[in-house]
Enzyme design. Sequence first.
Site, PDB file in Angstrom:
ATOM      1  N   ASP A  10       0.836  -1.231   0.044  1.00  0.00           N
ATOM      2  CA  ASP A  10       0.013  -0.050   0.023  1.00  0.00           C
ATOM      3  C   ASP A  10       0.713   1.382   0.087  1.00  0.00           C
ATOM      4  O   ASP A  10       1.669   1.265   0.530  1.00  0.00           O
ATOM      5  CB  ASP A  10      -0.728  -0.029   1.273  1.00  0.00           C
TER       6      ASP A  10
ATOM      7  N   ASN B  20       1.300   3.241  -2.851  1.00  0.00           N
ATOM      8  CA  ASN B  20       1.667   3.666  -4.315  1.00  0.00           C
ATOM      9  C   ASN B  20       1.170   5.058  -4.905  1.00  0.00           C
ATOM     10  O   ASN B  20       1.906   6.031  -5.230  1.00  0.00           O
ATOM     11  CB  ASN B  20       1.455   2.927  -5.403  1.00  0.00           C
TER      12      ASN B  20
ATOM     13  N   ARG C   3      -0.753   9.720  -9.464  1.00  0.00           N
ATOM     14  CA  ARG C   3      -1.003   8.443  -8.718  1.00  0.00           C
ATOM     15  C   ARG C   3      -0.345   7.391  -9.403  1.00  0.00           C
ATOM     16  O   ARG C   3       0.106   6.487  -8.900  1.00  0.00           O
ATOM     17  CB  ARG C   3      -2.498   8.171  -8.265  1.00  0.00           C
TER      18      ARG C   3
ATOM     19  N   HIS D 187       2.210   3.805  -8.901  1.00  0.00           N
ATOM     20  CA  HIS D 187       2.162   2.585  -9.468  1.00  0.00           C
ATOM     21  C   HIS D 187       3.266   1.891  -9.934  1.00  0.00           C
ATOM     22  O   HIS D 187       3.658   0.678  -9.681  1.00  0.00           O
ATOM     23  CB  HIS D 187       0.652   2.318  -9.993  1.00  0.00           C
TER      24      HIS D 187
ATOM     25  N   LEU E  62      10.486 -20.666  -5.263  1.00  0.00           N
ATOM     26  CA  LEU E  62       9.752 -19.815  -4.853  1.00  0.00           C
ATOM     27  C   LEU E  62       7.951 -19.665  -5.636  1.00  0.00           C
ATOM     28  O   LEU E  62       8.084 -19.786  -6.471  1.00  0.00           O
ATOM     29  CB  LEU E  62      10.171 -18.435  -4.856  1.00  0.00           C
TER      30      LEU E  62
ATOM     31  N   SER F  20      -8.005  -4.541   5.168  1.00  0.00           N
ATOM     32  CA  SER F  20      -8.691  -4.317   3.842  1.00  0.00           C
ATOM     33  C   SER F  20      -9.207  -5.661   3.246  1.00  0.00           C
ATOM     34  O   SER F  20      -8.916  -5.813   2.219  1.00  0.00           O
ATOM     35  CB  SER F  20      -7.639  -3.590   3.035  1.00  0.00           C
TER      36      SER F  20
HETATM   37  C1  IPE Z   1      -5.391  -2.458  -0.266  1.00  0.00           C
HETATM   38  O1  IPE Z   1      -5.138  -1.213  -0.342  1.00  0.00           O
HETATM   39  C2  IPE Z   1      -5.400  -3.311  -1.379  1.00  0.00           C
HETATM   40  C3  IPE Z   1      -3.947  -3.342  -2.130  1.00  0.00           C
HETATM   41  C4  IPE Z   1      -2.794  -3.137  -1.689  1.00  0.00           C
HETATM   42  C5  IPE Z   1      -4.083  -4.001  -3.359  1.00  0.00           C
HETATM   43  P1  IPE Z   1      -6.040  -0.077  -0.400  1.00  0.00           P
HETATM   44  O2  IPE Z   1      -5.368   1.060  -0.414  1.00  0.00           O
HETATM   45  O3  IPE Z   1      -7.092  -0.574  -1.676  1.00  0.00           O
HETATM   46  O4  IPE Z   1      -6.952  -0.302   1.074  1.00  0.00           O
HETATM   47  P2  IPE Z   1      -8.064   0.886   1.590  1.00  0.00           P
HETATM   48  O5  IPE Z   1      -8.953   1.080   0.616  1.00  0.00           O
HETATM   49  O6  IPE Z   1      -7.181   1.913   2.020  1.00  0.00           O
HETATM   50  O7  IPE Z   1      -8.292   0.032   2.954  1.00  0.00           O
HETATM   51  C1  IPE Z   2      -1.586   0.006  -3.270  1.00  0.00           C
HETATM   52  O1  IPE Z   2      -1.524   1.333  -3.196  1.00  0.00           O
HETATM   53  C2  IPE Z   2      -1.957  -0.362  -4.722  1.00  0.00           C
HETATM   54  C3  IPE Z   2      -3.264  -0.742  -5.149  1.00  0.00           C
HETATM   55  C4  IPE Z   2      -4.276  -0.687  -4.354  1.00  0.00           C
HETATM   56  C5  IPE Z   2      -3.419  -1.134  -6.433  1.00  0.00           C
HETATM   57  P1  IPE Z   2      -2.664   2.523  -3.581  1.00  0.00           P
HETATM   58  O2  IPE Z   2      -3.073   2.931  -4.850  1.00  0.00           O
HETATM   59  O3  IPE Z   2      -3.762   2.121  -2.478  1.00  0.00           O
HETATM   60  O4  IPE Z   2      -1.739   3.848  -2.930  1.00  0.00           O
HETATM   61  P2  IPE Z   2      -2.288   4.998  -1.672  1.00  0.00           P
HETATM   62  O5  IPE Z   2      -2.823   4.039  -0.357  1.00  0.00           O
HETATM   63  O6  IPE Z   2      -3.531   5.628  -2.239  1.00  0.00           O
HETATM   64  O7  IPE Z   2      -1.145   5.847  -1.310  1.00  0.00           O
HETATM   65 MG    MG Z   3      -4.230   2.491  -0.410  1.00  0.00          MG
END
Ligand code: IPE
Ligand code: IPE
Ligand code: MG
Length: 224
Positions: free
Chosen positions: A12, A14, A25, A29, A122, A180
């Site tokens: 989480d 990115n 954003r 990623h 792995l 999550s």
């Molecule tokens: C959880 O992250 C899902 C992934 C990392 C793929 P989110 O960013 O979607 O989670 P919430 O919505 O903040 O809980």
């Molecule tokens: C996690 O990073 C990756 C995915 C859910 C695909 P986020 O995209 O949720 O990044 P933040 O939490 O918004 O910074």
């Molecule tokens: Mg996130």
Amino acid sequence: MNHLNHVAIIMDGNGRWGLKHKNSRNAGHKAGLKSVDAIIRESVKNKIKYLTLFAFSTENWKRPKKEINYLFNLLEIFLKDKINALNKQNIKLKIIGIKNFSSRLNKLLVKCENKTKKNKQLQINLALNYGSKSELLNAFKKFRKSKKKLNEENFQNYLQTKDIPDPDILIRTGNTQRLSNFLLWQIAYSEIFFEKKLWPDFNKKDYNRIIKKFKSIKRNFGNV
Ligand code: IPE
Ligand code: IPE
Ligand code: MG
């Protein structure tokens, strides 16, 4: 010293990284892929057998279409680019979650799984369109039809993680302390590490610090 067999990661942060550094954003990623590479490499070095990466949740469909398209495009490029190298390193790729993407992506995912299915170094479980509640509900539905005796062992066979031992460690980067909807059954006894760093900043030093800490933890499993 604890033996480390399976690490699960909620990658989480990115989006926030991308906004902070490149005002986008999606750039976050893309930057996150470097951490994926580094963590795969370190997992092999540490002789870890299972690495489960949460890449897209069943709830992530709520995001803007542009971001979703970017993510799946990135995934496609990543797999096409890396699958041969992963295969050469004896790494197996398995998708957990429901494959209901474009037929092109579905085919690519199945192809990558088939190509690497005999590999032993792995196993990477890529969680894509994965949600733990939906996994559990589907498992209950199938279980009911089976008429088998309900116990933990029999029930686990209906989860998408069938044949995968439970994670020893769960890491969540991005300075957020929640699960999550990730692996709710499987992490019943995992050691949980919430990391402040955003995923693109998470590096091998951070990973090895967690591994070292894990090895020295006293795991009770209810015992004393
Ligand atoms: C959880 O992250 C899902 C992934 C990392 C793929 P989110 O960013 O979607 O989670 P919430 O919505 O903040 O809980
Ligand atoms: C996690 O990073 C990756 C995915 C859910 C695909 P986020 O995209 O949720 O990044 P933040 O939490 O918004 O910074
Ligand atoms: Mg996130």
